[in-house]
Design an enzyme around this catalytic site. Sequence first.
Site, PDB file in Angstrom:
ATOM      1  N   ASN A 144       0.838  -1.202   0.000  1.00  0.00           N
ATOM      2  CA  ASN A 144       0.000   0.000   0.000  1.00  0.00           C
ATOM      3  C   ASN A 144       0.874   1.254   0.000  1.00  0.00           C
ATOM      4  OD1 ASN A 144       0.627  -0.877   2.659  1.00  0.00           O
ATOM      5  ND2 ASN A 144      -1.027   0.332   3.531  1.00  0.00           N
ATOM      6  N   CYS A 185     -10.305  -3.445  -4.968  1.00  0.00           N
ATOM      7  CA  CYS A 185      -9.249  -4.409  -5.333  1.00  0.00           C
ATOM      8  C   CYS A 185      -9.867  -5.698  -5.873  1.00  0.00           C
ATOM      9  CB  CYS A 185      -8.360  -4.699  -4.128  1.00  0.00           C
ATOM     10  SG  CYS A 185      -7.333  -3.285  -3.684  1.00  0.00           S
ATOM     11  N   GLU A 207      -2.895  -4.499  -3.167  1.00  0.00           N
ATOM     12  CA  GLU A 207      -3.347  -5.422  -4.212  1.00  0.00           C
ATOM     13  C   GLU A 207      -3.336  -4.750  -5.581  1.00  0.00           C
ATOM     14  OE1 GLU A 207      -4.726  -4.701  -1.339  1.00  0.00           O
ATOM     15  OE2 GLU A 207      -5.986  -6.319  -0.554  1.00  0.00           O
ATOM     16  N   GLU A 212       0.498   5.161   0.555  1.00  0.00           N
ATOM     17  CA  GLU A 212      -0.383   6.241   1.017  1.00  0.00           C
ATOM     18  C   GLU A 212       0.164   7.598   0.591  1.00  0.00           C
ATOM     19  OE1 GLU A 212      -0.941   5.554   5.227  1.00  0.00           O
ATOM     20  OE2 GLU A 212      -2.107   3.730   4.854  1.00  0.00           O
ATOM     21  N   CYS A 254      -4.083   0.803  -2.613  1.00  0.00           N
ATOM     22  CA  CYS A 254      -3.937  -0.448  -1.868  1.00  0.00           C
ATOM     23  C   CYS A 254      -2.816  -1.309  -2.452  1.00  0.00           C
ATOM     24  CB  CYS A 254      -5.231  -1.258  -1.947  1.00  0.00           C
ATOM     25  SG  CYS A 254      -6.640  -0.541  -1.118  1.00  0.00           S
ATOM     26  N   CYS A 261     -10.331  -4.887  -0.230  1.00  0.00           N
ATOM     27  CA  CYS A 261     -11.474  -3.979  -0.380  1.00  0.00           C
ATOM     28  C   CYS A 261     -12.194  -4.264  -1.702  1.00  0.00           C
ATOM     29  CB  CYS A 261     -11.021  -2.524  -0.314  1.00  0.00           C
ATOM     30  SG  CYS A 261     -10.224  -1.925  -1.811  1.00  0.00           S
TER      31      CYS A 261
HETATM   32  N1  THU Z   1      -5.388  -1.358   2.252  1.00  0.00           N
HETATM   33  C1  THU Z   1      -4.843  -2.169   1.317  1.00  0.00           C
HETATM   34  O1  THU Z   1      -3.676  -2.011   0.933  1.00  0.00           O
HETATM   35  N2  THU Z   1      -5.597  -3.174   0.809  1.00  0.00           N
HETATM   36  C2  THU Z   1      -6.910  -3.385   1.120  1.00  0.00           C
HETATM   37  O2  THU Z   1      -7.543  -4.243   0.513  1.00  0.00           O
HETATM   38  C3  THU Z   1      -7.544  -2.591   2.181  1.00  0.00           C
HETATM   39  C4  THU Z   1      -6.731  -1.498   2.768  1.00  0.00           C
HETATM   40  C5  THU Z   1      -4.582  -0.251   2.768  1.00  0.00           C
HETATM   41  C6  THU Z   1      -5.048   1.115   2.347  1.00  0.00           C
HETATM   42  C7  THU Z   1      -4.471   1.987   3.429  1.00  0.00           C
HETATM   43  O3  THU Z   1      -3.137   2.311   3.060  1.00  0.00           O
HETATM   44  C8  THU Z   1      -4.437   1.078   4.644  1.00  0.00           C
HETATM   45  O4  THU Z   1      -4.612  -0.243   4.171  1.00  0.00           O
HETATM   46  C9  THU Z   1      -5.533   1.373   5.667  1.00  0.00           C
HETATM   47  O5  THU Z   1      -6.773   1.387   5.055  1.00  0.00           O
END
Ligand code: THU
Length: 163
Positions: free
Chosen positions: A62, A115, A75, A64, A73, A112
Amino acid sequence: MIKHEIKIAFTEYNSLAELDTADQIICREAVKAMEHSHSPYSKFKVGAALLLESGKVIRGSNQENAAYPSGLCAERTALFNWGANHPDDPIQTIAITAHTDNFDILKPVTPCGSCLQVMAEYEKKQGAPLKIILYCIDGPVWVTTGVASFLPFMFFEERLVAQ
Ligand code: THU
């Protein structure tokens, strides 16, 4: 009136040790992928690893951003890398894991909806389902084949691609 019921199916293993060697390796790749997670805001590291038919592994984590919606994310970071760079080398497996120092993660982190929708798109594109492994470090592992198990109402419209 018709009431519909949809069943989803996945297999739960107690630990990584119960998986076959190839699946254990791709889960460990997902753990390594977390090293490059850029998550200063949530402090929640997610790692994803794709095993391609050729044996190549693609890692994603991920990413940010101070402008929160600009982040992505793990994925989709991995999946879009595949779509951009290796679209002719089918994805066999995607392994996903997560870690935070802020609390214990006791069950697998599920991807999520966005993804899952991207996984659905690439399943259609390559004409074969993905094996999806949700790996909880020191905990259970959930495995399924085909994104429909986790996103039964994925959006797809054949006529959008047929023209
Ligand atoms: N996140 C992912 O990388 N994958 C997911 O399927 C759900 C959430 C990340 C996004 C963000 O950087 C952190 O998790 C908190 O939501």
